[in-house]
Enzyme design. Structure first.
Site, short mmCIF file in Angstrom:
data_model
loop_
_atom_site.label_atom_id
_atom_site.label_comp_id
_atom_site.label_asym_id
_atom_site.label_seq_id
_atom_site.Cartn_x
_atom_site.Cartn_y
_atom_site.Cartn_z
N LYS A 1 -12.35 -4.53 11.14
CA LYS A 1 -13.06 -3.51 10.35
C LYS A 1 -14.48 -3.33 10.88
O LYS A 1 -14.99 -2.21 10.94
CB LYS A 1 -13.08 -3.93 8.88
CG LYS A 1 -11.69 -3.97 8.24
CD LYS A 1 -11.73 -4.69 6.91
CE LYS A 1 -10.34 -4.82 6.30
NZ LYS A 1 -10.30 -5.75 5.16
N ALA B 1 10.07 5.96 6.09
CA ALA B 1 10.72 5.03 7.03
C ALA B 1 10.42 3.60 6.60
O ALA B 1 9.26 3.24 6.37
CB ALA B 1 10.20 5.27 8.45
N ARG C 1 11.76 -0.76 7.12
CA ARG C 1 12.55 -1.65 7.98
C ARG C 1 13.78 -2.18 7.23
O ARG C 1 14.85 -2.28 7.79
CB ARG C 1 11.69 -2.85 8.41
CG ARG C 1 10.68 -2.47 9.46
CD ARG C 1 10.09 -3.69 10.18
NE ARG C 1 9.03 -3.24 11.06
CZ ARG C 1 7.73 -3.36 10.78
NH1 ARG C 1 7.33 -3.94 9.67
NH2 ARG C 1 6.83 -2.91 11.63
N VAL D 1 0.84 -1.21 0.00
CA VAL D 1 0.00 0.00 0.00
C VAL D 1 0.87 1.26 0.00
O VAL D 1 0.59 2.23 -0.73
CB VAL D 1 -0.97 -0.01 1.21
CG1 VAL D 1 -1.80 1.27 1.24
CG2 VAL D 1 -1.87 -1.23 1.15
N1 HSE Z 1 -6.20 -8.46 3.68
C1 HSE Z 1 -7.25 -7.50 3.57
C2 HSE Z 1 -8.35 -8.07 2.72
C3 HSE Z 1 -6.69 -6.26 2.94
O1 HSE Z 1 -8.14 -9.11 2.11
O2 HSE Z 1 -9.42 -7.49 2.66
C4 HSE Z 1 -7.48 -5.07 3.21
O3 HSE Z 1 -7.69 -4.89 4.56
#
Ligand code: HSE
Length: 439
Positions: free
Chosen positions: A211, A49, A51, A20
């Site tokens: 979510k 930033a 890793r 993303v």
């Molecule tokens: N892994 C999550 C999904 C990505 O498949 O919906 C978005 O949150």
């Protein structure tokens, strides 16, 4: 830009350059002039930033922008907005807290962080007078957070039904449409970049639950404790259930259900559920997400789009960046969240009611159906139909029996399924799934 003045330069610190993060970097450059015209701001990434600086990436970024220490973003006074895309709930919490304390606006797509520690973070945001934006945390590219915060602000939310995990929806769609095994479908989803780094979060139902917690908390104004959410994933869904559901006119979806009852108790759950084929949610396939929101004034509204993947999710992050820019230019419009109520109660999962699908593998002999019906009847659970498909009778003396059950509480069903499993004629663990009537 509408007033002809020069765009206001706004510099951004980006923490995380994964799938993303790379999309945000790429698409912010791609649509730079459009975004500038629309917001009056020239948004640029100033520092990133990461890793592992040596890692191969989807985008090329100038080496001088890269740091391996996110604290360098916080201490850089030229950065007004911090985008948190590192994931997890530990270091990400420290980063977001530090950014708020440094009076930097935060944009995050981290649903686990908000679902588990949102209460603390939004209290801190309030204290610091700095907003947090989080459009990308729910349903990828669908602007469902803004819809709830703004478009539907006049409504009491009666219910939300959502397909909000792209990976699970992709897997179930491929199993149903292409007859793929669970493992191959998961592999495909990972190859396409939908899945979380740890697919457990997706397939266990927890990504969708995080979510759902955010949507429920926004809708009902109090933080839903994660332990109050009933979470079931898709790892137990069998190809047999998918096929039986098809015969019966249903499609199995991992559904998030958020609902207020008449007493104002809030039910939040994610479960593989049978959705009637004539409902729009049954046709949402692949990595697409869809959310049906039912408001007391507006009625039913439907939001549909790509719920995962680099470009759709970066579209939501950039939308937050534009909101953040507007806040900086015109003053804060809201704190990024509306936890207006300090009270609110979750509904115990055992009290939640729905129809059910129950599949049993039983000994093929007279009287078995009567035994099962008697267990259900003793608990006042009504059967609406029974199917014993003759074409699936095996030569080993067993047969499948599928019962469609009327409204029952989950508590009643759990007890009944346990008692049914204990019958000598029942040969394997019953498969019990919710049927959502969605009416
Ligand atoms: N892994 C999550 C999904 C990505 O498949 O919906 C978005 O949150």
């Amino acid at each position: 830009m509408t007033n002809g003045s020069s765009p206001r330069p706004i510099r951004i610190g980006l923490a995380g350059l994964g799938n993303v993060g790379a999309g945000v970097y790429k698409n912010l450059l791609k649509n730079a002039s459009l975004i500038e015209q629309r917001t009056g701001a020239a948004l640029t990434i100033g520092k990133i930033a990461v890793r592992s600086p040596g890692k191969a990436r989807d985008v090329e970024v100038p080496a001088e922008m890269i740091t391996t220490d996110w604290r360098a973003l916080i201490s850089d006074d030229s950065l007004a907005i911090i985008v948190e895309l590192i994931g997890g709930t530990g270091e990400a919490f420290d980063l977001v807290s530090a950014a708020l304390k440094a009076k930097k606006i935060v944009v995050t797509g981290n649903k686990a962080l908000l679902a588990e520690r949102g209460k603390e973070l939004f209290a801190l945001a309030e204290e610091c007078g700095v907003p947090i934006y989080f459009e990308a945390a729910v349903a990828g590219g669908i602007p469902i957070i803004q819809a709830l915060q703004e478009g539907l602000v006049a409504n009491h939310i009666k219910s939300i039904h959502g397909i909000i995990n792209g990976t699970c929806n992709y897997i179930l769609s491929r199993m149903s449409q292409a007859g793929l095994s669970y493992d191959s479908a998961l592999q495909e989803a990972q190859d396409k970049g939908f899945a979380e780094a740890d697919p457990y979060l997706d397939v266990s139902g927890w990504d969708a639950a995080h979510k759902a917690i955010i949507l429920a908390s926004l809708s009902y104004g109090f933080w839903i404790p994660p332990q109050d959410v009933h979470v079931e994933g898709i790892d137990g869904v069998s190809i047999e259930d998918i096929q039986f559901a098809k015969r019966l006119g249903y499609t199995i979806k991992l559904l998030a259900v958020i609902r207020a009852d008449e007493q104002g108790l809030i039910e939040v759950r994610t479960q593989p559920s049978l959705v009637p084929n004539n409902h729009v949610l049954a046709s949402v396939n692949g990595s697409f997400n869809a959310v049906v929101v039912n408001g007391d004034i507006v009625g039913e509204t439907l939001f549909y789009g790509r719920g995962a993947g680099q470009d759709p999710t970066s579209s939501s992050v950039i939308s937050d960046l534009c909101d953040a820019a507007a806040s900086l230019i015109y003053g804060f419009r809201h704190s990024g969240f509306v936890p207006i109520g300090l009270y609110g109660k979750s509904k115990p999962i055992d009290d939640t009611v729905s129809h059910y699908y129950l599949r049993l593998l039983v000994t093929d002999e007279p009287g078995v159906l009567a035994q099962v019906a008697s267990v259900l009847g003793a608990r006042s659970i009504g059967i609406s139909s029974v199917i014993q498909p003759e074409d699936l009778e095996s030569t080993s003396g067993t047969t499948s029996l599928v019962l469609m059950i009327h409204d029952a509480t989950m508590g009643q069903m759990k007890e009944a399924v346990q008692a049914i499993q204990a019958l000598g004629s029942v040969r394997e663990k019953p498969s019990c799934l919710r049927v959502e009537t969605l009416g």
